[in-house]
Design an enzyme around this catalytic site. Structure first.
Site: not given
Ligand SMILES: Cc1cc2nc3c(=O)[nH]c(=O)nc-3n(C[C@H](O)[C@H](O)[C@H](O)COP(=O)(O)OP(=O)(O)OC[C@H]3O[C@@H](n4cnc5c(N)ncnc54)[C@H](O)[C@@H]3O)c2cc1C
Length: 717
Positions: A518, A603, A445, A428-429, A401, A398
């Site tokens: 994927g 989180d 993510d 929000d998440d 980021k 992170c």
């Protein structure tokens, strides 16, 4: 520097003396196209030359250890923290319990020996083997802290046992005790030394009042001492086994030719399988057998390095010719040493100084590694390039980021969805999708790799991505995997993909989600991401439900960003890095369940505790007061902060949130970007203590860190 595609896997099993030197040389001059992996159960490999000095109290623990994490960063090697339990030379696969098998093209084994005596009754419960050195050193340090009227026993009267007996006596005398130390051997002690050296060593043992028990086979180790075969009981609160070398049991599961349990190697250090080398104490030099001593392990390093490069590039190998004898420098408890070579013996304080200089010079090679620095800027470059490049390597996870302000500025310009089955909950998440009566959340993510090991990175990235779903109180449902692999051959792609997919399906499966698809591509560096959906059996927990007076609970310590930034710069202690990675790997499924009654939850990830708390406060229309002392932080994170270490995203995080009150190194950690960080929940005050107790029982290092307030400010006290 050009990043060449990986086409071969070199695996170094064990971080012993030879491999440490090989890694150091590899870091200075890698063989292009080779991916290097190091496997060792510990992040730190103890250097034998300084162990007696550490036991005597002349060295600190850190001075004794080669930091395998730092060394591997220098060599751009991936580290696997685990113990090898088998090798399959036919399939070319190495087994480390708890992870997918590791494939190799060439491999070397440098796992030393063990002094564990599993067949001696009571040994496993009541004794501490001198080898492996690292665990022995840790247990000795603990014993010194708690020792009272100490009596000790060393089983095995070789040079190492005698050194240990004197070093222990010296240390305990320095601590104000009058220790009684017994050196026990089934036959005669110090037989490997010449007559003169042995006599001097016996005098030295006597001067320390060490009781030497010869022709005294041990029958059993009991909790309060050693039972000899003749029925005598030797009292001991710390019994150590230094009775010679014993190869690790798993050698026999490799199918390689062994000599009395040791890997039989030829002059080129190759085992019976030419793709596998063995060095140091675990090898038997069939062409020129030698005793087990670190000096041979050290001298084998340049030959092993050349021969590994040779097999990986199709060149000719060269033989290792061991020296006939070597200088034995034996420490004598205090800062005094005995030297023996070719029958000549000297002893005294000057020899200690000499030994100390040799040992420190050896260790300095690992302390002074020049870590990755930023590429030099060309003379002509666009203005602003220097600032954009920064003065440190870019963080992974992170820490890489995009900053909170840049992101929110862009998102604010986007049109709001007009679909009535899709709800973007501001900031929000995860987004909310309504299907019939069912509520589903979706989030994505991905992480730039912060460690070279795809298995560890996958685990962290999966836990990180699941965090958004857990934070909404949802049950993970389906996932797609998004991968960028560094350039590599088809075979290595297959190996790496297999490792990643096994772990991804393990972690997601355990969380209740199925992988449904994927996308993979090759690129500059490893990047792993997941898009995950979750089902909500009740209304999702968002960031907006917090009320003034709610208690704030955090489920994981903060500081992962700063520790990994320090790791990239080569200034973090490897043991601390391994602990931080373990915390990142901890899933939050149970925490999410325990927090199901939370009024608001999020989180803690890239924007740091401050950024995510700020988001929760803004959405809930509250402020917060935080008790800084209660915020759990990872070991050493505060010290790194005091030393000015910062993650790449730190400055952007700090400028995005205003916090009043306490300042200082710990307060700065509130802006540290977290990878796979904890959940931050606002819970009713009457529920808080019970929820915290449940989280602690479930194994979370959780804490109540403050409360929401009416005033729309975040205050630290
Ligand atoms: C008290 C004491 C003092 C000594 N003093 C001296 C001295 O002054 N001079 C000297 O020349 N020799 C000395 N020796 C001998 C010396 O310790 C060894 O010869 C030397 O450490 C051998 O180095 P190595 O590279 O073979 O393995 P080691 O240094 O023992 O390293 C082995 C590594 O392998 C790892 N490992 C173990 N099992 C596994 C596994 N299953 N999978 C992966 N990794 C594994 C271990 O964690 C360790 O990091 C001493 C020994 C003792 C006990």
């Amino acid at each position: 520097m050009i990043q060449f595609p990986f086409v071969k896997d070199l695996v170094l099993i064990g971080g012993g003396h030879t491999h440490a030197l090989v890694l150091r040389s590899w870091g200075m001059d890698p063989l292009p196209g080779v991916r290097v992996t190091v496997i060792d159960p510990s992040a730190r490999a103890a250097y034998s030359g300084m162990l007696p000095g550490f036991v005597a109290g002349h060295y600190e623990r850190d001075e004794l250890d080669i930091d395998l994490i730092k060394l591997s960063r220098f060599a751009k090697a991936r580290v696997i923290t685990g113990a090898v339990s088998a090798i399959d030379p036919v399939a070319k696969l190495i087994t480390v319990p708890g992870r997918p098998p590791i494939a190799y093209d060439a491999c070397a084994i440098d796992v030393g020996i063990t002094s564990i005596m599993p067949t001696l009754p009571g040994f496993m419960d009541n004794a501490v083997p001198a080898k492996p050195l690292g665990p022995f050193a840790s247990k000795w340090a603990l014993f010194r802290e708690t020792a009272m009227a100490p009596e000790l026993a060393v089983i095995g009267g070789g040079v190492a046992g005698a050194e240990l007996a004197m070093a222990m006596t010296h240390a305990l005398r320095g601590d104000g005790h009058q220790p009684k130390v017994h050196l026990i051997d089934r036959s005669k002690v110090l037989t490997a030394l010449g007559k003169k050296a042995r006599s001097k060593m016996m005098d030295a043992l006597e001067s320390y009042n060490v009781t030497v028990l010869e022709d005294a086979p041990v029958a059993e180790i009991v909790a309060d001492g050693v039972m000899l075969a003749d029925g005598r009981h030797i009292p001991s609160q710390f019994t150590t086994g230094a009775a010679g070398a014993k190869p690790h049991d798993w050698h026999s599961d490799t199918g390689l030719t062994l000599h009395e349990g040791y890997f039989n190697v030829d002059a080129n250090l190759q085992t019976s399988d030419p793709a596998i080398f063995a060095v140091g104490d675990c090898a038997h030099l069939s062409a020129a057998p030698r005793p087990k001593a670190g000096v041979y392990a050290v001298r084998q390093a340049p030959v092993l390095l050349d021969n590994l490069r040779a097999v990986l590039s199709g060149k000719a190998l060269r033989p290792y010719v061991p020296q006939k004898d070597y200088l034995k420098l034996i420490s004598l408890g205090a800062k005094s040493a005995l030297a023996e070579k070719w029958g000549t013996v000297q002893s005294g304080a000057l020899l200690w100084k000499w030994k100390d200089r040799i040992d420190r010079a050896f260790m300095d090679q690992f302390a002074e590694l020049k870590m990755m620095s930023q590429p030099a800027l060309p003379k002509d470059h666009a203005s602003g390039l220097k600032e954009a490049l920064g003065d440190k390597p870019m963080c992974g996870g992170c820490g890489a980021k995009v900053g909170p302000k840049a992101l929110s500025d862009v998102l604010a310009t986007l049109p709001v969805s007009t679909r009535n089955d899709v709800q973007q909950i501001a900031g929000d998440d995860a987004g909310l999708i309504t299907l019939g009566g069912m509520k589903q959340v979706i989030s994505t993510d991905h992480l730039r790799a912060l460690v070279e090991d795809p298995v560890l990175m996958t685990r962290i990235a999966a836990v990180h991505a699941l965090g958004d779903i857990w934070a909404m109180g949802a049950e993970p449902q389906a996932a797609t995997v998004n991968l960028i692999l560094p350039k590599m051959s088809d075979e290595l792609q297959q190996r790496t993909l297999a490792e990643i997919m096994i772990v991804a399906s393990d972690v997601l499966g355990e969380a209740g989600a199925s992988i449904v698809g994927g996308h993979t591509s090759l690129g500059e560096e490893l990047t792993i991401g997941f898009t995950i959906t979750g089902l909500c059996h009740a209304n999702p927990i968002t960031r907006s439900g917090g009320k003034a007076g709610d208690q704030l609970i955090l489920t994981k310590p903060i500081g992962s960003g700063i520790i990994m930034a320090a790791e990239m710069q080569g200034i973090a202690n490897g043991g601390i890095v391994v602990e931080a990675l373990k915390v990142m790997c901890q899933g939050q499924a149970e925490a999410s369940r325990i927090l199901s009654r939370a009024h608001a939850m999020t989180d803690v990830t890239g924007f740091g505790l401050a950024g995510h708390l700020n988001g929760l406060c803004e959405s809930s229309g509250t402020g917060a007061k935080i008790n800084l002392a209660a915020v759990p932080v990872l070991d050493l994170a505060e010290g790194l902060s005091a030393n000015g270490v910062q993650s790449t995203l730190f400055a952007a995080n700090k400028s995005a949130v205003a916090i009043e009150g306490a300042t200082g190194p710990k307060a700065e950690l509130l802006f540290d970007p977290q990878t796979a960080g904890g959940l931050l929940a606002a819970v009713a005050p009457e529920d808080a203590e019970q929820i915290l107790a449940d989280l602690l029982v479930a194994g979370y290092d959780a804490a109540i860190i403050g409360a929401l307030t009416e005033t729309a400010k975040i205050k630290l006290h």
